[in-house]
Design a protein around this motif. Structure first.
Motif, PDB file in Angstrom:
ATOM      1  N   LEU A  61       0.650  -1.290   0.102  1.00 31.87           N
ATOM      2  CA  LEU A  61      -0.004   0.052  -0.072  1.00 31.87           C
ATOM      3  C   LEU A  61       1.005   1.185  -0.087  1.00 31.87           C
ATOM      4  O   LEU A  61       0.585   2.281  -0.917  1.00 31.87           O
ATOM      5  N   GLY A  62       1.915   1.466   0.869  1.00 26.77           N
ATOM      6  CA  GLY A  62       2.730   2.322   0.906  1.00 26.77           C
ATOM      7  C   GLY A  62       3.363   2.874  -0.422  1.00 26.77           C
ATOM      8  O   GLY A  62       3.624   4.021  -0.841  1.00 26.77           O
ATOM      9  N   GLN A  63       4.051   1.502  -1.166  1.00 26.58           N
ATOM     10  CA  GLN A  63       4.500   1.818  -2.417  1.00 26.58           C
ATOM     11  C   GLN A  63       3.580   2.338  -3.608  1.00 26.58           C
ATOM     12  O   GLN A  63       3.952   3.076  -4.383  1.00 26.58           O
ATOM     13  N   LYS A  87      -9.069  -6.149 -12.041  1.00 25.81           N
ATOM     14  CA  LYS A  87      -8.066  -6.491 -12.597  1.00 25.81           C
ATOM     15  C   LYS A  87      -6.842  -6.354 -11.702  1.00 25.81           C
ATOM     16  O   LYS A  87      -6.179  -7.260 -11.553  1.00 25.81           O
ATOM     17  N   PHE A  88      -6.575  -5.321 -11.164  1.00 22.83           N
ATOM     18  CA  PHE A  88      -5.715  -4.990 -10.218  1.00 22.83           C
ATOM     19  C   PHE A  88      -5.351  -5.396  -8.918  1.00 22.83           C
ATOM     20  O   PHE A  88      -4.467  -5.812  -8.431  1.00 22.83           O
ATOM     21  N   ILE A  89      -6.521  -5.521  -8.366  1.00 21.23           N
ATOM     22  CA  ILE A  89      -6.704  -6.183  -6.966  1.00 21.23           C
ATOM     23  C   ILE A  89      -6.110  -7.494  -7.329  1.00 21.23           C
ATOM     24  O   ILE A  89      -5.630  -8.106  -6.536  1.00 21.23           O
ATOM     25  N   TYR A  90      -6.759  -8.332  -8.072  1.00 23.39           N
ATOM     26  CA  TYR A  90      -6.233  -9.777  -8.379  1.00 23.39           C
ATOM     27  C   TYR A  90      -5.104 -10.028  -8.816  1.00 23.39           C
ATOM     28  O   TYR A  90      -4.182 -10.696  -8.246  1.00 23.39           O
ATOM     29  N   ILE A  91      -4.514  -9.233  -9.708  1.00 21.35           N
ATOM     30  CA  ILE A  91      -2.861  -9.133 -10.136  1.00 21.35           C
ATOM     31  C   ILE A  91      -2.057  -8.800  -9.019  1.00 21.35           C
ATOM     32  O   ILE A  91      -1.089  -9.417  -8.740  1.00 21.35           O
ATOM     33  N   GLU A  92      -2.469  -7.572  -8.309  1.00 15.77           N
ATOM     34  CA  GLU A  92      -1.448  -7.256  -7.132  1.00 15.77           C
ATOM     35  C   GLU A  92      -1.616  -8.269  -6.130  1.00 15.77           C
ATOM     36  O   GLU A  92      -0.496  -8.581  -5.337  1.00 15.77           O
ATOM     37  N   GLY A  93      -2.672  -8.608  -5.905  1.00  8.83           N
ATOM     38  CA  GLY A  93      -2.965  -9.993  -4.794  1.00  8.83           C
ATOM     39  C   GLY A  93      -1.873 -11.037  -5.223  1.00  8.83           C
ATOM     40  O   GLY A  93      -1.298 -11.686  -4.331  1.00  8.83           O
ATOM     41  N   GLY A 123      -6.180  -3.138  -2.527  1.00  8.68           N
ATOM     42  CA  GLY A 123      -6.806  -4.574  -2.209  1.00  8.68           C
ATOM     43  C   GLY A 123      -5.962  -5.656  -1.744  1.00  8.68           C
ATOM     44  O   GLY A 123      -6.028  -6.369  -0.940  1.00  8.68           O
ATOM     45  N   ALA A 124      -4.536  -5.194  -1.814  1.00  7.72           N
ATOM     46  CA  ALA A 124      -3.626  -6.334  -1.424  1.00  7.72           C
ATOM     47  C   ALA A 124      -3.371  -6.011  -0.018  1.00  7.72           C
ATOM     48  O   ALA A 124      -3.329  -7.160   0.869  1.00  7.72           O
ATOM     49  N   ALA A 125      -3.703  -4.688   0.638  1.00  6.76           N
ATOM     50  CA  ALA A 125      -3.899  -4.649   2.042  1.00  6.76           C
ATOM     51  C   ALA A 125      -4.885  -5.387   2.917  1.00  6.76           C
ATOM     52  O   ALA A 125      -4.962  -6.056   3.865  1.00  6.76           O
ATOM     53  N   VAL A 126      -6.046  -5.232   1.974  1.00 11.44           N
ATOM     54  CA  VAL A 126      -7.498  -5.949   2.479  1.00 11.44           C
ATOM     55  C   VAL A 126      -7.034  -7.512   2.583  1.00 11.44           C
ATOM     56  O   VAL A 126      -7.586  -8.204   3.361  1.00 11.44           O
ATOM     57  N   MET A 127      -6.329  -7.868   1.123  1.00  9.00           N
ATOM     58  CA  MET A 127      -6.143  -9.502   1.269  1.00  9.00           C
ATOM     59  C   MET A 127      -5.268  -9.804   2.076  1.00  9.00           C
ATOM     60  O   MET A 127      -5.417 -10.956   2.835  1.00  9.00           O
ATOM     61  N   GLY A 128      -4.218  -8.990   2.683  1.00 11.06           N
ATOM     62  CA  GLY A 128      -3.331  -9.330   3.908  1.00 11.06           C
ATOM     63  C   GLY A 128      -4.103  -9.523   5.192  1.00 11.06           C
ATOM     64  O   GLY A 128      -3.979 -10.311   5.923  1.00 11.06           O
ATOM     65  N   ALA A 129      -5.041  -8.490   5.329  1.00 11.46           N
ATOM     66  CA  ALA A 129      -5.887  -8.692   6.833  1.00 11.46           C
ATOM     67  C   ALA A 129      -6.739  -9.807   6.435  1.00 11.46           C
ATOM     68  O   ALA A 129      -6.812 -10.553   7.912  1.00 11.46           O
ATOM     69  N   LEU A 130      -7.392 -10.021   5.536  1.00 13.18           N
ATOM     70  CA  LEU A 130      -8.061 -11.110   5.411  1.00 13.18           C
ATOM     71  C   LEU A 130      -7.262 -12.528   5.588  1.00 13.18           C
ATOM     72  O   LEU A 130      -7.763 -13.424   6.420  1.00 13.18           O
ATOM     73  N   ALA A 131      -6.056 -12.367   5.153  1.00  7.92           N
ATOM     74  CA  ALA A 131      -5.109 -13.745   5.244  1.00  7.92           C
ATOM     75  C   ALA A 131      -4.745 -13.907   6.617  1.00  7.92           C
ATOM     76  O   ALA A 131      -4.892 -15.122   6.938  1.00  7.92           O
ATOM     77  N   ASP A 132      -4.758 -13.035   7.248  1.00  7.29           N
ATOM     78  CA  ASP A 132      -4.208 -13.017   8.768  1.00  7.29           C
ATOM     79  C   ASP A 132      -5.472 -13.637   9.571  1.00  7.29           C
ATOM     80  O   ASP A 132      -5.254 -14.319  10.517  1.00  7.29           O
ATOM     81  N   TRP A 133      -6.583 -13.548   9.066  1.00 11.92           N
ATOM     82  CA  TRP A 133      -7.996 -13.756   9.728  1.00 11.92           C
ATOM     83  C   TRP A 133      -8.494 -15.358   9.327  1.00 11.92           C
ATOM     84  O   TRP A 133      -8.636 -16.216  10.143  1.00 11.92           O
TER      85      TRP A 133
END
Length: 406
Positions: free
Chosen positions: A60-62, A233-239, A360-370
């Motif tokens: 997200l920062g990048q 497109k980009f949430i999936y690809i960045e994920g 999206g990647a940040a949200v996916m990371g939070a979900l992955a922890d859960w």
């Protein structure tokens, strides 16, 4: 009597192709350097005890930096061309690479990510503008050739991780300052051509800019739809860029080094798909490419989380090829919606794509922890279904009913 402009001379065509190749090569170097941080994620997670959420925040920062700054840099370039911003952008990236090599914790990594993202934000709008200038009217081809350089650089990231970063450690990032130096040299050459091109253009009368025959409301709907398509497109690809290696490690017990080769195969497919999408759009229409690219990836994303290792790799390659093919077509299509604002629109498209992908990647990371990374991939598989919204985009005949183009 109709005036028909003569085609560019062979020498001019060669020069233009050389410039497109140069800016594409610089894009490769830039995006290789951009991917050093994601390539290090498996090692950084273990070394500094990072959570999936913190990894998502680094992405997200990048990327959010690029999201916020790119439209501003692009608009500034529209108002007054800035040929040498390109070389400066690579210098900023080099500073971020040095900070990444020296970082010793999450917040220092985050600062390095922001610096690298700032350099990327400065690079993309102006580089996209140069590709369009040198296109000779083959807008999709030029944009694809420019984009494929970046995706090739991203694809090389996992190989850099497998052969250099993971075996030698975080400090080996310093070696990539030589890549940044090469990029500065290349972009200085492009900047000189850009400056000369602007001097020549200033001596010629300005061509009239054709305006698309769309109401403001229709234009707003079009950009909302483009935003939704970029989101899918980009949430999936960045994920996949951020978490595919973790998915493979968790599901198939691969080593971090082995997982990088599968990530390389996916990102290589992304590069190939990006290249073919633009010329196909020039020939068959940009909307056709957008339709097939987004919605056509859905069967493969739905199947990917449930297969064995071999077929998971095959599905990822198919997703990369299909889903990436729309981006060049979307950039050129959006520029046709708002003629005369090439840099601002390119900045908006790149910025929004990077920003929404990072969120999206940040949200996916939070979900992955859960719920775990495998479950996250199963949920995100439905994102390409948003491709159905392409039905709301105006056809080319609606944009220029008299056949005139910007």
């Amino acid at each position: 009597m109709t005036n028909v402009s003569s085609p560019p001379a062979p020498e001019a065509q060669r020069t233009a192709l050389t410039i497109i190749l140069a800016v594409s090569g610089a894009h490769l170097l830039n995006d290789l350097l951009q991917f050093l941080l994601p390539a290090l994620y498996p090692m950084l997670k273990e070394t500094y005890g990072l959570s999936y959420l913190q990894i998502g925040l680094l992405t997200l920062g990048q990327q959010i930096t690029a999201c916020l700054l790119q439209p501003l840099f692009g608009l500034s370039g529209d108002l007054k061309p800035k040929p040498y911003w390109l070389a400066i952008s690579m210098m900023i990236v080099a500073l971020g690479v040095a900070a990444l090599a020296a970082a010793s914790g999450f917040w220092m990594l985050f600062i390095a990510a922001v610096i690298v993202g700032t350099g990327s934000a400065l690079f993309h709008p102006e580089a996209s503008r140069v590709a369009r200038m040198a296109s000779g009217g083959r807008l999709g081809f030029a944009q694809s050739l420019f984009q494929v350089g970046g995706n090739a650089g991203t694809a090389l990231g996992p190989l850099a991780a497998a052969f250099i970063l993971l075996p030698l450690g975080q400090s080996s990032v310093f070696y990539f300052l030589a890549v940044a130096a090469l990029g500065v040299v290349l972009l200085s050459y492009v900047g000189r051509w850009y400056a000369e091109h602007q001097r020549q253009a200033a001596s010629r009368p300005k061509a009239a800019i054709a305006k698309p025959a769309l109401s403001r409301q229709r234009l707003m709907v079009a950009f909302v739809v483009i935003g939704a398509l970029l989101l899918s497109k980009f949430i999936y690809i960045e994920g996949l860029k951020s978490y595919y290696a973790f998915f493979l490690i968790e599901k198939f017990q691969l080593s971090a080094q082995e997982a990088q080769f599968y990530l390389f195969a996916f990102l290589g497919a992304v590069a190939a798909g990006t290249f073919f999408g633009g010329p196909i759009g020039d020939r068959y229409g940009r909307l056709a490419v957008i339709w097939v690219s987004i919605l056509g990836a859905l069967p493969f994303t739905l199947a990917l989380p449930y297969l064995d290792l071999f077929w998971t790799a095959v599905m990822s390659i198919m997703v990369g090829l299909i889903l990436s093919s729309a981006f060049s077509a979307m950039v050129v299509y959006a520029q046709e919606l708002v003629p005369g604002k090439v840099g601002m629109i390119a900045g908006f498209i790149f910025g929004f794509a990077f920003g929404i992908g990072a969120l999206g990647a940040a949200v996916m990371g939070a979900l992955a922890d859960w719920i775990g990374i495998i479950a996250v991939f199963q949920i995100c598989a439905f994102l390409p279904a948003l491709g159905i919204l392409t039905i709301f985009l105006p056809r080319t005949a609606e944009l220029y009913p008299e056949g005139k183009r910007a």
